[in-house]
Design a protein around this motif. Structure first.
Motif, mmCIF file in Angstrom:
data_model
loop_
_atom_site.group_PDB
_atom_site.id
_atom_site.type_symbol
_atom_site.label_atom_id
_atom_site.label_comp_id
_atom_site.label_asym_id
_atom_site.label_seq_id
_atom_site.Cartn_x
_atom_site.Cartn_y
_atom_site.Cartn_z
ATOM 1 N N ILE A 285 29.468 30.180 -18.428
ATOM 2 C CA ILE A 285 30.217 29.560 -19.536
ATOM 3 C C ILE A 285 29.978 28.060 -19.523
ATOM 4 C CG2 ILE A 285 32.037 31.330 -19.546
ATOM 5 C CD1 ILE A 285 33.895 29.182 -18.266
ATOM 6 N N LYS A 286 30.057 27.469 -20.719
ATOM 7 C CA LYS A 286 29.822 26.023 -20.835
ATOM 8 C C LYS A 286 31.093 25.313 -21.280
ATOM 9 C CE LYS A 286 26.718 22.636 -22.888
ATOM 10 N NZ LYS A 286 25.728 22.284 -23.910
ATOM 11 N N MET B 278 26.403 10.210 -29.352
ATOM 12 C CA MET B 278 25.206 10.444 -28.557
ATOM 13 C C MET B 278 24.781 9.122 -27.926
ATOM 14 S SD MET B 278 24.549 13.672 -29.133
ATOM 15 C CE MET B 278 22.848 14.033 -28.755
ATOM 16 N N ASP C 129 32.031 31.549 -25.711
ATOM 17 C CA ASP C 129 31.968 32.147 -24.368
ATOM 18 C C ASP C 129 33.216 32.977 -24.072
ATOM 19 O OD1 ASP C 129 30.210 29.316 -22.837
ATOM 20 O OD2 ASP C 129 29.526 31.010 -24.061
ATOM 21 N N THR D 112 17.414 22.812 -22.497
ATOM 22 C CA THR D 112 17.712 24.233 -22.319
ATOM 23 C C THR D 112 16.807 24.886 -21.276
ATOM 24 O OG1 THR D 112 16.254 24.739 -24.167
ATOM 25 C CG2 THR D 112 18.583 24.535 -24.660
ATOM 26 N N THR E 57 18.254 23.697 -17.963
ATOM 27 C CA THR E 57 19.585 24.299 -17.766
ATOM 28 C C THR E 57 19.444 25.768 -17.376
ATOM 29 O OG1 THR E 57 20.572 22.791 -19.366
ATOM 30 C CG2 THR E 57 21.786 24.810 -18.910
ATOM 31 N N CYS F 171 26.187 36.249 -21.659
ATOM 32 C CA CYS F 171 26.320 34.883 -22.177
ATOM 33 C C CYS F 171 26.944 34.905 -23.566
ATOM 34 C CB CYS F 171 24.938 34.223 -22.300
ATOM 35 S SG CYS F 171 24.165 33.823 -20.747
ATOM 36 N N ARG G 101 26.021 31.169 -28.485
ATOM 37 C CA ARG G 101 25.473 29.801 -28.436
ATOM 38 C C ARG G 101 26.596 28.839 -28.087
ATOM 39 N NH1 ARG G 101 27.377 27.998 -33.166
ATOM 40 N NH2 ARG G 101 27.966 29.716 -34.539
ATOM 41 N N ASP H 275 24.085 24.103 -29.470
ATOM 42 C CA ASP H 275 23.880 25.032 -30.587
ATOM 43 C C ASP H 275 22.463 25.603 -30.646
ATOM 44 O OD1 ASP H 275 24.392 24.852 -34.190
ATOM 45 O OD2 ASP H 275 24.794 26.415 -32.718
ATOM 46 N N THR I 172 11.822 18.935 -23.244
ATOM 47 C CA THR I 172 12.283 18.381 -24.526
ATOM 48 C C THR I 172 12.583 16.896 -24.355
ATOM 49 O OG1 THR I 172 13.397 20.473 -24.841
ATOM 50 C CG2 THR I 172 13.937 18.690 -26.401
HETATM 51 C C1 LIG Z 1 23.514 17.781 -30.301
HETATM 52 C C2 LIG Z 1 22.632 18.337 -29.208
HETATM 53 C C3 LIG Z 1 21.369 18.801 -29.520
HETATM 54 C C4 LIG Z 1 20.563 19.326 -28.502
HETATM 55 N N1 LIG Z 1 19.323 19.790 -28.846
HETATM 56 C C5 LIG Z 1 18.555 20.337 -27.873
HETATM 57 C C6 LIG Z 1 17.275 20.863 -28.194
HETATM 58 O O1 LIG Z 1 16.841 20.855 -29.352
HETATM 59 N N2 LIG Z 1 16.526 21.394 -27.196
HETATM 60 C C7 LIG Z 1 16.954 21.421 -25.923
HETATM 61 O O2 LIG Z 1 16.249 21.938 -25.057
HETATM 62 N N3 LIG Z 1 18.172 20.934 -25.565
HETATM 63 C C8 LIG Z 1 18.962 20.387 -26.524
HETATM 64 N N4 LIG Z 1 20.177 19.893 -26.196
HETATM 65 C C9 LIG Z 1 20.570 19.920 -24.788
HETATM 66 C C10 LIG Z 1 21.281 21.241 -24.551
HETATM 67 O O3 LIG Z 1 22.522 21.172 -25.145
HETATM 68 C C11 LIG Z 1 21.476 21.444 -23.089
HETATM 69 O O4 LIG Z 1 20.309 21.776 -22.533
HETATM 70 C C12 LIG Z 1 22.491 22.496 -22.780
HETATM 71 O O5 LIG Z 1 22.717 22.509 -21.423
HETATM 72 C C13 LIG Z 1 22.179 23.905 -23.148
HETATM 73 O O6 LIG Z 1 21.846 24.140 -24.437
HETATM 74 P P1 LIG Z 1 22.903 24.528 -25.574
HETATM 75 O O7 LIG Z 1 24.030 23.606 -25.527
HETATM 76 O O8 LIG Z 1 22.142 24.643 -26.824
HETATM 77 O O9 LIG Z 1 23.419 25.984 -25.147
HETATM 78 P P2 LIG Z 1 23.095 27.398 -25.811
HETATM 79 O O10 LIG Z 1 21.718 27.829 -25.477
HETATM 80 O O11 LIG Z 1 23.486 27.433 -27.250
HETATM 81 O O12 LIG Z 1 24.157 28.276 -24.946
HETATM 82 C C14 LIG Z 1 24.077 29.674 -24.968
HETATM 83 C C15 LIG Z 1 24.903 30.236 -23.822
HETATM 84 O O13 LIG Z 1 24.335 29.833 -22.561
HETATM 85 C C16 LIG Z 1 25.374 29.581 -21.608
HETATM 86 N N5 LIG Z 1 25.326 28.143 -21.229
HETATM 87 C C17 LIG Z 1 24.788 27.100 -21.913
HETATM 88 N N6 LIG Z 1 24.934 25.928 -21.222
HETATM 89 C C18 LIG Z 1 25.584 26.263 -20.069
HETATM 90 C C19 LIG Z 1 26.055 25.521 -18.933
HETATM 91 N N7 LIG Z 1 25.861 24.200 -18.839
HETATM 92 N N8 LIG Z 1 26.690 26.197 -17.931
HETATM 93 C C20 LIG Z 1 26.875 27.550 -18.011
HETATM 94 N N9 LIG Z 1 26.480 28.318 -19.066
HETATM 95 C C21 LIG Z 1 25.838 27.680 -20.074
HETATM 96 C C22 LIG Z 1 26.689 29.955 -22.310
HETATM 97 O O14 LIG Z 1 26.951 31.331 -22.097
HETATM 98 C C23 LIG Z 1 26.341 29.736 -23.784
HETATM 99 O O15 LIG Z 1 27.119 30.507 -24.675
HETATM 100 C C24 LIG Z 1 21.019 19.363 -27.175
HETATM 101 C C25 LIG Z 1 22.292 18.885 -26.865
HETATM 102 C C26 LIG Z 1 23.093 18.389 -27.873
HETATM 103 C C27 LIG Z 1 24.458 17.938 -27.528
#
Ligand SMILES: Cc1cc2nc3c(=O)[nH]c(=O)nc-3n(C[C@H](O)[C@H](O)[C@H](O)COP(=O)(O)OP(=O)(O)OC[C@H]3O[C@@H](n4cnc5c(N)ncnc54)[C@H](O)[C@@H]3O)c2cc1C
Length: 266
Positions: free
Chosen positions: A7-8, A18, A38, A94, A97, A116, A119, A124, A223
């Motif tokens: 979970i995030k 930002m 989540d 991502t 992570t 999971c 998003r 997102d 990225t």
């Molecule tokens: C506005 C914004 C834009 C971004 N754009 C990008 C981008 O284009 N490409 C990129 O690579 N990164 C991007 N990031 C960075 C990205 O947010 C981080 O890598 C983040 O840790 C994971 O991606 P996500 O937030 O999209 O999660 P998602 O992939 O949407 O999350 C999906 C699921 O994964 C699990 N999860 C996600 N993060 C965590 C965590 N830290 N701990 C435990 N479970 C987790 C949860 O179950 C969640 O529901 C962006 C961040 C922000 C704030």
């Protein structure tokens, strides 16, 4: 059944700033919550445990205050929790992570099903779930709306697709991402809250789980945020006020004139 739920912790509001230097969210001093999507993953995991027995372990990668999100999940009914917190994973994209979380899952121990959320409401991208699956080399099924049965080492599921629903099955261990339709999240119980206050949540560093520095943090992220622009909303327009029936007529005429001039009236 060993179930693991990543979970995030995300900013409560969309009003996030930002950091123009690093291209990451300024998380200092902002209210945070468990990523709302989540909560559905947590609920699906607790129902799976009720049907098949076993344990639910909730994990997260984030700053030390992410422990609060884990305690909320324990108060909902999770058996165990663990946090990966280390400055060196800060700014991870991502790919980084999902690598770190996959290592965390290996460290936490056995896993049959990883669940999971669809998003995260801040990044997102919906990329972390499938990313974890690829690092662990297990099948991933996304947008799951129903986990129908688990038998003979296979999970039968229903997933949401553009045309409707698709029935699909895969072998265990596997990773699924769930959508809201999967179940309505339960509320934390008093007993659960008490347990979450007593539970010792281990906090792992990057060294504790042998993370390769090449794959984590800003440096380990493929990225690269080149530039961040906040779109300027330049909506002109004017308000046509009407207080009574007469002025409503006039206002309607003026509006029709306006859209006619703009060629919006076929
Ligand atoms: C506005 C914004 C834009 C971004 N754009 C990008 C981008 O284009 N490409 C990129 O690579 N990164 C991007 N990031 C960075 C990205 O947010 C981080 O890598 C983040 O840790 C994971 O991606 P996500 O937030 O999209 O999660 P998602 O992939 O949407 O999350 C999906 C699921 O994964 C699990 N999860 C996600 N993060 C965590 C965590 N830290 N701990 C435990 N479970 C987790 C949860 O179950 C969640 O529901 C962006 C961040 C922000 C704030």
């Amino acid at each position: 059944m060993n179930i693991v739920v990543p979970i995030k912790q995300v900013p409560e509001s969309s009003n996030v700033k930002m950091d123009p230097e690093t291209g990451t969210v300024i998380r200092k001093g902002i209210e945070t919550v468990v990523n709302p999507l989540d909560l559905y993953a947590l609920e699906a995991s607790l129902r799976l445990r009720e049907q098949h027995g076993g344990t639910v372990t909730v994990i997260s990668m984030g700053p030390p205050q992410a422990t609060r999100a884990l305690k909320e999940a324990v108060a909902m009914g999770c058996d165990a929790a663990a946090l990966l917190s280390d400055r060196r994973v800060g700014g991870s994209d991502t790919c980084a992570t999902s690598y770190a979380l996959a290592q965390m899952i290996k460290t936490v121990g056995k896993y049959d099903v990883i669940i999971c959320g669809e998003r995260a409401t801040d990044g997102d991208t919906a990329q972390v779930g499938p990313g974890i699956a690829s690092w662990l080399d297990v099948p991933a099924v996304t947008y799951v709306s129903k986990i129908e049965e688990i038998e003979d080492g296979r999970v039968l599921m229903e997933r949401l697709v553009e045309e409707g629903y698709q029935q699909i099955s895969t072998s265990i261990p596997c990773l699924v991402t769930v959508v809201k339709e999967v179940a309505t999240p339960r509320l934390p119980t008093l007993k659960g809250k008490i347990r979450s206050m007593e539970l010792n949540i281990p906090v792992y560093s990057a060294d504790d789980i042998a993370l390769d520095p090449k794959y984590i943090g800003l440096k380990g992220s493929p990225t690269k945020v080149v530039r961040i622009d906040t779109p300027k909303v330049t909506r002109g327009g004017r308000t046509i006020a009407a207080q009574d029936d007469v002025s409503i007529e006039a206002a309607a005429d003026e509006f029709i004139d306006l859209i006619e001039k703009k060629g919006l009236l076929q």
